[in-house]
Design a protein around this motif. Structure first.
Motif, mmCIF file in Angstrom:
data_model
loop_
_atom_site.group_PDB
_atom_site.id
_atom_site.type_symbol
_atom_site.label_atom_id
_atom_site.label_comp_id
_atom_site.label_asym_id
_atom_site.label_seq_id
_atom_site.Cartn_x
_atom_site.Cartn_y
_atom_site.Cartn_z
ATOM 1 N N MET A 60 0.822 -1.209 0.000
ATOM 2 C CA MET A 60 0.000 0.000 0.000
ATOM 3 C C MET A 60 0.855 1.258 0.000
ATOM 4 S SD MET A 60 -3.353 -0.704 2.351
ATOM 5 C CE MET A 60 -2.470 -1.304 3.783
ATOM 6 N N VAL A 61 1.932 1.236 0.774
ATOM 7 C CA VAL A 61 2.830 2.394 0.821
ATOM 8 C C VAL A 61 3.468 2.626 -0.548
ATOM 9 C CG1 VAL A 61 4.992 3.285 1.788
ATOM 10 C CG2 VAL A 61 3.310 2.232 3.292
ATOM 11 N N ILE A 62 3.959 1.557 -1.170
ATOM 12 C CA ILE A 62 4.615 1.685 -2.474
ATOM 13 C C ILE A 62 3.622 2.105 -3.560
ATOM 14 C CG2 ILE A 62 5.774 0.356 -4.303
ATOM 15 C CD1 ILE A 62 7.309 -1.116 -2.133
ATOM 16 N N ASN A 117 5.282 8.065 10.947
ATOM 17 C CA ASN A 117 5.839 8.039 9.594
ATOM 18 C C ASN A 117 4.993 8.884 8.645
ATOM 19 O OD1 ASN A 117 8.006 6.334 10.183
ATOM 20 N ND2 ASN A 117 6.885 4.473 9.659
ATOM 21 N N GLY A 118 3.685 8.710 8.740
ATOM 22 C CA GLY A 118 2.774 9.454 7.876
ATOM 23 C C GLY A 118 2.837 10.959 8.118
ATOM 24 N N ILE A 119 2.895 11.351 9.382
ATOM 25 C CA ILE A 119 3.000 12.779 9.733
ATOM 26 C C ILE A 119 4.290 13.368 9.178
ATOM 27 C CG2 ILE A 119 3.391 14.381 11.656
ATOM 28 C CD1 ILE A 119 0.505 13.690 11.416
ATOM 29 N N ASN A 127 11.630 13.001 3.332
ATOM 30 C CA ASN A 127 11.666 11.890 2.382
ATOM 31 C C ASN A 127 11.255 10.581 3.064
ATOM 32 O OD1 ASN A 127 13.203 9.523 1.017
ATOM 33 N ND2 ASN A 127 13.248 11.145 -0.510
ATOM 34 N N PRO A 128 10.362 9.781 2.437
ATOM 35 C CA PRO A 128 9.916 8.526 3.052
ATOM 36 C C PRO A 128 11.059 7.590 3.443
ATOM 37 C CG PRO A 128 8.578 9.037 1.150
ATOM 38 C CD PRO A 128 9.689 10.035 1.153
ATOM 39 N N LEU A 129 12.110 7.559 2.633
ATOM 40 C CA LEU A 129 13.255 6.703 2.926
ATOM 41 C C LEU A 129 13.897 7.098 4.253
ATOM 42 C CD1 LEU A 129 14.989 4.414 1.541
ATOM 43 C CD2 LEU A 129 16.529 6.237 0.833
ATOM 44 N N ILE A 130 14.127 8.396 4.450
ATOM 45 C CA ILE A 130 14.747 8.899 5.682
ATOM 46 C C ILE A 130 13.802 8.724 6.863
ATOM 47 C CG2 ILE A 130 15.765 10.914 6.803
ATOM 48 C CD1 ILE A 130 17.354 9.796 4.409
ATOM 49 N N THR A 131 12.531 9.040 6.638
ATOM 50 C CA THR A 131 11.526 8.932 7.709
ATOM 51 C C THR A 131 11.434 7.521 8.269
ATOM 52 O OG1 THR A 131 10.171 10.743 6.867
ATOM 53 C CG2 THR A 131 9.049 9.079 8.196
ATOM 54 N N THR A 132 11.262 6.562 7.389
ATOM 55 C CA THR A 132 11.059 5.180 7.845
ATOM 56 C C THR A 132 12.365 4.546 8.326
ATOM 57 O OG1 THR A 132 11.243 4.380 5.550
ATOM 58 C CG2 THR A 132 9.033 4.844 6.393
ATOM 59 N N VAL A 222 -2.353 5.217 4.922
ATOM 60 C CA VAL A 222 -1.560 4.124 4.372
ATOM 61 C C VAL A 222 -0.369 3.788 5.268
ATOM 62 C CG1 VAL A 222 0.065 3.600 2.505
ATOM 63 C CG2 VAL A 222 -2.236 4.355 1.951
ATOM 64 N N TYR A 223 0.358 4.802 5.727
ATOM 65 C CA TYR A 223 1.507 4.553 6.596
ATOM 66 C C TYR A 223 1.074 3.998 7.959
ATOM 67 C CZ TYR A 223 5.039 6.568 3.531
ATOM 68 O OH TYR A 223 5.913 6.790 2.486
ATOM 69 N N THR A 224 -0.053 4.470 8.455
ATOM 70 C CA THR A 224 -0.573 3.950 9.727
ATOM 71 C C THR A 224 -0.959 2.478 9.588
ATOM 72 O OG1 THR A 224 -1.419 6.148 10.308
ATOM 73 C CG2 THR A 224 -2.295 4.276 11.545
ATOM 74 N N LEU A 225 -1.637 2.143 8.482
ATOM 75 C CA LEU A 225 -2.008 0.752 8.224
ATOM 76 C C LEU A 225 -0.771 -0.137 8.069
ATOM 77 C CD1 LEU A 225 -5.018 1.079 5.743
ATOM 78 C CD2 LEU A 225 -5.075 0.172 8.070
ATOM 79 N N SER A 226 0.269 0.398 7.443
ATOM 80 C CA SER A 226 1.507 -0.371 7.275
ATOM 81 C C SER A 226 2.099 -0.736 8.631
ATOM 82 C CB SER A 226 2.514 0.427 6.445
ATOM 83 O OG SER A 226 3.709 -0.312 6.260
ATOM 84 N N GLY A 227 2.146 0.234 9.543
ATOM 85 C CA GLY A 227 2.652 -0.043 10.888
ATOM 86 C C GLY A 227 1.770 -1.025 11.639
ATOM 87 N N LEU A 228 0.450 -0.876 11.477
ATOM 88 C CA LEU A 228 -0.494 -1.780 12.142
ATOM 89 C C LEU A 228 -0.347 -3.210 11.640
ATOM 90 C CD1 LEU A 228 -2.965 -2.214 13.993
ATOM 91 C CD2 LEU A 228 -4.410 -1.589 12.047
#
Length: 324
Positions: A60-62, A117-119, A127-132, A222-228
């Protein structure tokens, strides 16, 4: 008969990973009779279900043209949280409430880290790469602090039974739980406005914005669901192994990414099918087992995973060049 054959051919042509799955299965059976033993099949199905949960979130994130490097460590942190809660509240809570509290704590932490991550991606524009990557280290640090890096056994029998249970004869409960969640995610992506918005954001973010789609909300969800989903994978891992382990699923973020790109989900977002990504997860789990049965170091799977990601990025770039 001809119509049936044509439908089968179209299906196989659309999902070419099935051929890879068949080849690995045949070679696995040829290399060792034990490859399809009851014990090994159960192990493959359980591990595929756990890995598949990470793959669902990553997919979902990708699809939104992002990436999540934290799913492996969030899952590992979840095993630690479940073990810590089961130890500290074992005498004050009965088994069922204890399991519920432990699972909700783990899922809450996974969803919270995904939300952060989403925030960071949507509000702070990091950048998503740095964030995650940062979230990955945060999850690792928390896991180390909670159990001080020591593998801890979980003694709650009712919880352990979830990981070892089999239904419909010889199918692990973990796999059933995974497929139920996969069907829910598929429904969300294919049959709801949310799913259409996910594909739209990944396909062309500016066009999605002009269409009135709230891009920040979609990415945040999407990022919240990924973590969940990663945390649920960690809970299933803890139930199966009966252990809270800091490194339980560390590194599986790359396995999830490799499965997603193997399944044809574009790293450029907006394109792909989650079922092919799930099949990619099954193939990678089977490949790891195959390397063990053939006497080859399973660590080579890391090299294989990296090669898949590298080649996928290359072919995507080449396809973009040819379409310009």
């Amino acid at each position: 008969m001809k119509k049936r054959r044509s439908h089968v051919y179209k299906f196989l042509n659309r999902h070419k990973l099935i051929y890879v799955f068949i080849v690995i299965s045949i070679y696995g059976n040829y290399s060792s009779r034990a490859f399809f033993s009851n014990y090994n099949l159960l192990s493959i199905m359980r591990m595929s279900g756990i890995t598949g949960l990470l793959v669902l979130g990553e997919a979902m994130v990708i699809l939104t043209k992002g990436i999540d490097l934290s799913v492996g460590w969030i899952a590992s942190l979840s095993t630690v949280i479940v073990a810590a809660v089961s130890i500290n509240f074992n005498e004050t809570l009965s088994p069922i409430p204890l399991i519920i509290v432990a699972c909700f704590c783990a899922m809450g932490m996974g969803a919270f880290l995904g939300f952060i991550n989403g925030i960071s991606v949507t509000i702070l524009k990091v950048n998503p790469l740095i964030t995650t990557l940062a979230s990955m280290w945060i999850a690792q640090g928390l896991a180390m602090i909670i159990l001080r890096g020591i593998p801890t056994k979980i003694e709650v029998k009712e919880f352990i039974n979830i990981g070892r249970a089999k239904v419909f004869g010889n199918i692990p409960l973990i796999l059933i739980i995974f497929f139920i969640i996969a069907l829910i995610i598929y429904f969300l992506l294919k049959k709801t406005r949310f799913g259409r918005f996910v594909y739209a954001v990944g396909g062309n973010e500016y066009a999605a914005y002009l269409s009135g789609i709230n891009i920040k909300t979609i990415k945040l969800i999407v990022y919240t669901l990924s973590g969940l989903l990663a945390s649920i994978g960690g809970i299933m891992m803890a139930a199966w192994t009966r252990t809270g382990e800091v490194h339980a699923l560390a590194g599986y973020e790359l396995t999830a990414i490799a499965a997603v790109v193997m399944g044809g989900i574009s790293l450029n977002g907006g394109e792909g099918n989650i079922w092919d990504a799930i099949l990619g997860a099954f193939i990678l789990v089977m490949l790891r087992k195959l390397l063990i049965f053939t006497g080859i170091s399973p660590w080579l799977l890391g090299s294989f995973t990296g090669s898949i990601i590298l080649l996928s990025v290359y072919f995507i770039q080449e396809r973009i060049k040819t379409t310009r």
